[in-house]
Design a protein around this motif. Structure first.
Motif, PDB file in Angstrom:
ATOM      1  N   UNK A 171       0.825  -1.207   0.000  1.00 44.21           N
ATOM      2  CA  UNK A 171       0.000   0.000   0.000  1.00 44.21           C
ATOM      3  C   UNK A 171       0.864   1.265   0.000  1.00 44.21           C
ATOM      4  N   UNK A 172       1.935   1.240  -0.789  1.00 47.79           N
ATOM      5  CA  UNK A 172       2.842   2.388  -0.834  1.00 47.79           C
ATOM      6  C   UNK A 172       2.158   3.630  -1.391  1.00 47.79           C
ATOM      7  N   UNK A 173       1.162   3.445  -2.267  1.00 47.32           N
ATOM      8  CA  UNK A 173       0.477   4.623  -2.823  1.00 47.32           C
ATOM      9  C   UNK A 173      -0.221   5.394  -1.696  1.00 47.32           C
ATOM     10  N   UNK A 174      -0.850   4.662  -0.768  1.00 45.77           N
ATOM     11  CA  UNK A 174      -1.516   5.321   0.372  1.00 45.77           C
ATOM     12  C   UNK A 174      -0.518   6.083   1.227  1.00 45.77           C
ATOM     13  N   UNK A 175       0.706   5.529   1.365  1.00 43.19           N
ATOM     14  CA  UNK A 175       1.694   6.152   2.250  1.00 43.19           C
ATOM     15  C   UNK A 175       2.574   7.157   1.493  1.00 43.19           C
ATOM     16  N   UNK A 176       2.295   7.323   0.189  1.00 43.69           N
ATOM     17  CA  UNK A 176       3.061   8.255  -0.664  1.00 43.69           C
ATOM     18  C   UNK A 176       4.554   7.904  -0.667  1.00 43.69           C
ATOM     19  N   UNK A 237       0.929   1.205  -9.665  1.00 41.54           N
ATOM     20  CA  UNK A 237       0.176   1.987  -8.670  1.00 41.54           C
ATOM     21  C   UNK A 237      -1.295   1.563  -8.644  1.00 41.54           C
ATOM     22  N   UNK A 238      -1.806   1.140  -9.791  1.00 40.83           N
ATOM     23  CA  UNK A 238      -3.225   0.763  -9.856  1.00 40.83           C
ATOM     24  C   UNK A 238      -3.472  -0.645  -9.321  1.00 40.83           C
ATOM     25  N   UNK A 239      -2.374  -1.385  -9.038  1.00 41.26           N
ATOM     26  CA  UNK A 239      -2.523  -2.791  -8.610  1.00 41.26           C
ATOM     27  C   UNK A 239      -2.405  -2.985  -7.100  1.00 41.26           C
ATOM     28  N   UNK A 240      -2.285  -1.901  -6.328  1.00 40.10           N
ATOM     29  CA  UNK A 240      -2.032  -2.060  -4.889  1.00 40.10           C
ATOM     30  C   UNK A 240      -3.026  -3.037  -4.246  1.00 40.10           C
ATOM     31  N   UNK A 241      -2.492  -3.999  -3.494  1.00 35.67           N
ATOM     32  CA  UNK A 241      -3.369  -4.984  -2.862  1.00 35.67           C
ATOM     33  C   UNK A 241      -4.126  -4.430  -1.665  1.00 35.67           C
ATOM     34  N   UNK A 242      -3.600  -3.362  -1.060  1.00 37.69           N
ATOM     35  CA  UNK A 242      -4.219  -2.783   0.125  1.00 37.69           C
ATOM     36  C   UNK A 242      -4.233  -1.264  -0.016  1.00 37.69           C
ATOM     37  N   UNK A 243      -5.089  -0.613   0.780  1.00 36.16           N
ATOM     38  CA  UNK A 243      -5.086   0.843   0.882  1.00 36.16           C
ATOM     39  C   UNK A 243      -5.206   1.213   2.361  1.00 36.16           C
ATOM     40  N   UNK A 350       4.316   1.356   4.059  1.00 39.30           N
ATOM     41  CA  UNK A 350       3.357   0.630   3.231  1.00 39.30           C
ATOM     42  C   UNK A 350       3.918  -0.545   2.463  1.00 39.30           C
ATOM     43  N   UNK A 351       4.988  -1.167   3.000  1.00 43.04           N
ATOM     44  CA  UNK A 351       5.605  -2.294   2.272  1.00 43.04           C
ATOM     45  C   UNK A 351       4.778  -3.569   2.369  1.00 43.04           C
ATOM     46  N   UNK A 352       3.916  -3.662   3.367  1.00 42.39           N
ATOM     47  CA  UNK A 352       3.030  -4.815   3.500  1.00 42.39           C
ATOM     48  C   UNK A 352       3.631  -6.032   4.188  1.00 42.39           C
ATOM     49  N   UNK A 365      -3.802  -2.322   7.810  1.00 42.43           N
ATOM     50  CA  UNK A 365      -4.740  -1.456   7.071  1.00 42.43           C
ATOM     51  C   UNK A 365      -6.170  -1.734   7.524  1.00 42.43           C
ATOM     52  N   UNK A 366      -6.452  -2.994   7.807  1.00 44.05           N
ATOM     53  CA  UNK A 366      -7.797  -3.380   8.253  1.00 44.05           C
ATOM     54  C   UNK A 366      -8.053  -2.862   9.666  1.00 44.05           C
ATOM     55  N   UNK A 367      -7.033  -2.875  10.507  1.00 48.28           N
ATOM     56  CA  UNK A 367      -7.200  -2.377  11.880  1.00 48.28           C
ATOM     57  C   UNK A 367      -7.474  -0.877  11.870  1.00 48.28           C
ATOM     58  N   UNK A 368      -6.758  -0.138  11.024  1.00 46.07           N
ATOM     59  CA  UNK A 368      -7.020   1.304  10.914  1.00 46.07           C
ATOM     60  C   UNK A 368      -8.446   1.541  10.411  1.00 46.07           C
ATOM     61  N   UNK A 369      -8.836   0.758   9.400  1.00 46.33           N
ATOM     62  CA  UNK A 369     -10.171   0.933   8.817  1.00 46.33           C
ATOM     63  C   UNK A 369     -11.251   0.674   9.885  1.00 46.33           C
ATOM     64  N   UNK A 370     -11.063  -0.388  10.665  1.00 49.77           N
ATOM     65  CA  UNK A 370     -12.071  -0.750  11.677  1.00 49.77           C
ATOM     66  C   UNK A 370     -12.198   0.354  12.725  1.00 49.77           C
TER      67      UNK A 370
END
Ligand code: SF4
Ligand code: SF4
Length: 376
Positions: A171-176, A237-243, A350-352, A365-370
């Motif tokens: 999710x590097x796109x989210x973390x810029x 960038x369009x393939x990120x598995x997480x955000x 955002x290396x995952x 990412x799921x914990x932040x979302x929740x």
């Protein structure tokens, strides 16, 4: 170190120039380290030639899942990131700090004569460049510098690679922080496998990168080559598995220290510390003193530690963070909130890795979302 970030100096090399790059770096006294296949994973270790790279391999990643697969081509960098990071070369997992020898009624300290090799890091991804920049702030950015880290870091030659594909936990796109390398490299490559050709675009980010590049056959890039690089990184960038939505994340976590989600995640977390070991920016360590049986010699060693161990927060006869809940909350709030107060940047790039290598697939990412969805 500086990365131009501009496309002006873009050049093209063919596959054979990669072998010449390795030779050029060796001639300059660099010990090459980079990705190689071992024990069913792509790890970072010493390299002798490009044959040591994971030629024709790719990886599949998801929460608690990592699997190598063969590709249909002979890509050198056709995978994402594995369980290890460059941290292991800069902030060593185990390091002797000093030795002591008994001298009469006292003892004499024998300092370590630290003489690390000059490393060339091959295949550093953009999120990893950002992780190294974060570690630079931690270890050498303030008045108290870690001399071991500084000695290793100041000579590193960095060959970055723009990511040609994203992993299931990226999710590097989210973390810029990616997927294109924009700073902190000596050379930055993009691997291009198209129309039966295997080439690399290459950009120098420093004078010494430019100097190495002069040893390698190359041509100037065309507009088409520049467009190819942009297309590759845009596709990645369009393939990120997480955000991860990072909006006001510091205050989100500070204001939700009593959120019920911490109890929920604690029922799943094993407190195994895997997430901190694989994280490229986690830097906790402990020191251990050892003596020999004669009592004449003693040594002090520094070892990686983790905020997930109970010993790590042991203070004056008690553990400050005795519950799994308190340890997970400490780790996540440090990464995403208190780190910002401490170092002026997020501790997560955002290396995952922490998602892939968590044995029970806990997902930051799921914990932040929740927490965000049910925040106070
Ligand atoms: S979050 Fe996962 S990897 Fe981290 S300590 Fe808990 S179980 Fe281990
Ligand atoms: S917290 Fe997880 S995703 Fe973020 S940098 Fe560390 S290992 Fe990578």
């Amino acid at each position: 170190m500086r990365g131009s970030g501009a496309m002006d100096g873009l050049r093209i090399m063919d596959r054979s120039s990669m072998d010449l790059l390795f030779e050029a770096l060796k001639r300059r006294g660099f010990a090459l380290v980079g990705p190689t296949v071992r024990d069913g994973a792509i790890v970072y270790d010493t390299l002798d030639s490009t044959a040591d790279l994971p030629v024709g391999w790719t990886d599949e990643q998801d929460g608690g899942t990592y699997r190598l697969k063969k590709r249909a081509d002979a890509a050198l960098f056709g995978y994402v990131v594995g369980p290890q990071s460059w941290k292991k070369f800069l902030h060593q997992p185990v390091l002797r700090l000093w030795r002591a020898r008994r001298e009469g009624k006292g003892f004499q300290i024998i300092p370590e004569n630290d003489d690390p090799p000059k490393f060339a890091f091959i295949g550093v991804r953009s999120c990893e460049l950002h992780a190294i920049a974060v570690s630079d702030k931690v270890f050498i950015g303030g008045p108290f510098q870690d001399s071991s880290y500084r000695l290793r870091r100041e000579n590193v030659f960095i060959v970055a690679v723009n990511c040609g594909q994203a992993g299931g936990t990226c999710f590097c796109v989210s973390m810029k922080t990616g997927p294109k390398a924009t700073a902190g490299f000596d050379l930055a490559l993009t691997e291009v496998l198209e129309s039966g050709r295997h080439t690399f675009t290459v950009e120098a980010g420093t004078e010494r990168g430019e100097e190495v590049l002069r040893d390698l056959p190359h041509t100037e890039a065309t507009e088409r080559d520049r467009a190819t690089v942009e297309r590759i990184v845009e596709k990645t960038a369009s393939q990120m598995g997480r955000t991860m939505d990072t909006t006001d994340i510091k205050n989100l976590l500070y204001q939700n220290l009593d959120h019920p989600r911490w109890d929920q995640v604690a029922t799943r977390c094993l407190s195994c510390a895997n997430c901190t070991m694989v994280c490229p920016t986690c830097f906790c360590s402990t020191v251990e003193d050892v003596t020999d049986l004669t009592g004449e010699h003693a040594e002090r060693w520094r070892k990686w530690d983790s905020c997930f161990t109970s010993d790590f927060s042991y203070v004056h006869g008690g553990t400050v963070r005795s519950s799994v809940k308190s340890r997970y909350r400490q780790w996540m709030t440090h990464k995403l909130a208190t780190w910002i107060d401490q170092f002026g940047t997020s501790g997560c790039v955002g290396c995952g890795r922490c998602i892939t290598w968590c044995p029970v697939a806990i997902d930051i990412t799921e914990e932040v979302r929740a927490i965000r969805e049910t925040k106070k």
